[in-house]
Write a protein that holds these residues in place. Sequence first.
Motif, PDB file in Angstrom:
ATOM      1  N   ASP A  27       0.709  -1.315   0.076  1.00  0.00           N
ATOM      2  CA  ASP A  27      -0.092  -0.042  -0.047  1.00  0.00           C
ATOM      3  C   ASP A  27       0.957   1.306   0.156  1.00  0.00           C
ATOM      4  O   ASP A  27       0.531   2.015  -0.805  1.00  0.00           O
ATOM      5  N   ALA A  28       1.954   1.105   0.796  1.00  0.00           N
ATOM      6  CA  ALA A  28       2.724   2.328   1.039  1.00  0.00           C
ATOM      7  C   ALA A  28       3.944   2.519  -0.041  1.00  0.00           C
ATOM      8  O   ALA A  28       4.651   3.444   0.050  1.00  0.00           O
ATOM      9  N   GLN A  29       4.093   1.077  -0.835  1.00  0.00           N
ATOM     10  CA  GLN A  29       5.264   0.985  -1.742  1.00  0.00           C
ATOM     11  C   GLN A  29       6.606   1.504  -0.964  1.00  0.00           C
ATOM     12  O   GLN A  29       7.350   2.267  -1.488  1.00  0.00           O
ATOM     13  N   ARG A  30       6.842   0.899   0.373  1.00  0.00           N
ATOM     14  CA  ARG A  30       7.969   0.857   0.879  1.00  0.00           C
ATOM     15  C   ARG A  30       8.578  -0.341   1.601  1.00  0.00           C
ATOM     16  O   ARG A  30       7.736  -1.183   1.834  1.00  0.00           O
ATOM     17  N   LEU A  31       9.518  -0.269   2.025  1.00  0.00           N
ATOM     18  CA  LEU A  31      10.298  -1.555   2.717  1.00  0.00           C
ATOM     19  C   LEU A  31      10.160  -1.138   4.084  1.00  0.00           C
ATOM     20  O   LEU A  31      10.608  -0.284   4.649  1.00  0.00           O
ATOM     21  N   TYR A  44      11.684   2.433   4.327  1.00  0.00           N
ATOM     22  CA  TYR A  44      12.672   2.703   3.078  1.00  0.00           C
ATOM     23  C   TYR A  44      11.718   2.759   1.739  1.00  0.00           C
ATOM     24  O   TYR A  44      11.297   1.957   1.594  1.00  0.00           O
ATOM     25  N   ASP A  45      11.765   3.999   1.277  1.00  0.00           N
ATOM     26  CA  ASP A  45      11.128   4.150  -0.085  1.00  0.00           C
ATOM     27  C   ASP A  45      12.142   4.139  -1.004  1.00  0.00           C
ATOM     28  O   ASP A  45      12.871   5.252  -1.115  1.00  0.00           O
ATOM     29  N   ARG A  51      13.577   7.777   4.156  1.00  0.00           N
ATOM     30  CA  ARG A  51      13.684   6.679   5.255  1.00  0.00           C
ATOM     31  C   ARG A  51      13.051   7.191   6.699  1.00  0.00           C
ATOM     32  O   ARG A  51      12.982   8.441   7.067  1.00  0.00           O
ATOM     33  N   THR A  52      12.463   6.405   7.448  1.00  0.00           N
ATOM     34  CA  THR A  52      12.068   6.682   8.441  1.00  0.00           C
ATOM     35  C   THR A  52      12.490   5.555   9.780  1.00  0.00           C
ATOM     36  O   THR A  52      12.720   4.506   9.480  1.00  0.00           O
ATOM     37  N   VAL A  53      12.679   6.237  11.067  1.00  0.00           N
ATOM     38  CA  VAL A  53      12.886   5.221  12.161  1.00  0.00           C
ATOM     39  C   VAL A  53      11.963   5.693  13.255  1.00  0.00           C
ATOM     40  O   VAL A  53      11.633   6.502  13.612  1.00  0.00           O
ATOM     41  N   PHE A 242      10.673  -9.873  -1.712  1.00  0.00           N
ATOM     42  CA  PHE A 242      10.685  -9.442  -2.662  1.00  0.00           C
ATOM     43  C   PHE A 242      10.067  -8.221  -2.628  1.00  0.00           C
ATOM     44  O   PHE A 242       8.738  -8.103  -1.659  1.00  0.00           O
ATOM     45  N   GLY A 243      10.550  -7.036  -3.220  1.00  0.00           N
ATOM     46  CA  GLY A 243       9.628  -5.733  -3.382  1.00  0.00           C
ATOM     47  C   GLY A 243       9.953  -4.907  -4.484  1.00  0.00           C
ATOM     48  O   GLY A 243      10.343  -5.553  -5.397  1.00  0.00           O
ATOM     49  N   GLY A 244       9.552  -3.601  -4.479  1.00  0.00           N
ATOM     50  CA  GLY A 244       9.347  -2.794  -5.796  1.00  0.00           C
ATOM     51  C   GLY A 244       8.132  -2.991  -6.273  1.00  0.00           C
ATOM     52  O   GLY A 244       7.612  -3.852  -6.160  1.00  0.00           O
TER      53      GLY A 244
END
Length: 286
Positions: A27-31, A44-45, A51-53, A242-244
């Motif tokens: 949904d957010a297209q992020r890891l 991580y986008d 990046r967020t923490v 897997f992502g992206g």
Amino acid sequence: MTGTTHAYEVAVRAEAALGEGPTWDADAQRLIWIDILGSRVHTYDPVSGRRTVMVTEQHVGAAKPRAGGGLVVNLRDGVGLYGPGGEDFRWLHHDPVPGRRANDAAVAPDGSLWAGTMRYDEATGGGTLSRFAPDGTVDVVLDDVTVSNGTGWSPDGRLMYYIDTPTRRIDVFDFDGEQATNRRKLADIEEGAGFPDGLTVDADGCVWVALWDGGAVRRYTPSGDLDRVVELPVLRPTACTFGGRDLADLYITTARTGLDAPHPLSGSVLVVPGAGKGLAQPAFAG
């Protein structure tokens, strides 16, 4: 025939003590990934590089997206929920056990969370694997594991794969949508090749496994044959997913804990672009 590749790139340069649990948030297209011992949940986008923490109050074994937004987290003392902005924390199930912590977890096709634990001292049989329903109902699936690790499901949802790391095995169960039965061996990891850690299943039904102390990720076919090896510069890859946008890129978390002279990339997130085709992962339904 087994293929070997070295075609990795650095997705996130970091020094995580125990980077783990990469999860693609469709949904957010992020890891989403974590540092267990650093008590941190990272995002991580890959398009924007943002990046967020988020710091958790306890060691965190896994963090997965919730269907309504926010995260479900496998923490030292149980499973908790965060709201969409990382606020409004509450326990879904609070069960502190002295000397025990959370480890890897995965969301099943029905939206339940399958979460593992282990002893800090890695005592034999001191860990568990439990199924958490969206309403917080808990069923202990395995009560005698040592280091509960990778869990995943076949594309048709009829098989579940699982790793208890010290066994050096990838096991497979029959899965009926809620229960895992008929445990048996899919593959052994030979002496000297490291220990199986986190896993992911691709669209072909093959199982990709990170090898702790093995410096590689391996791909096994549904029949248990080794058919691909991704060699890495770091000794302790921990998990992969897997992502992206096309679920074609293989993200790999790594660790530096316990190493006297870690590689400069130990603790970073690596990626193998175009490694294959992953499966969309369900969000936790609670």
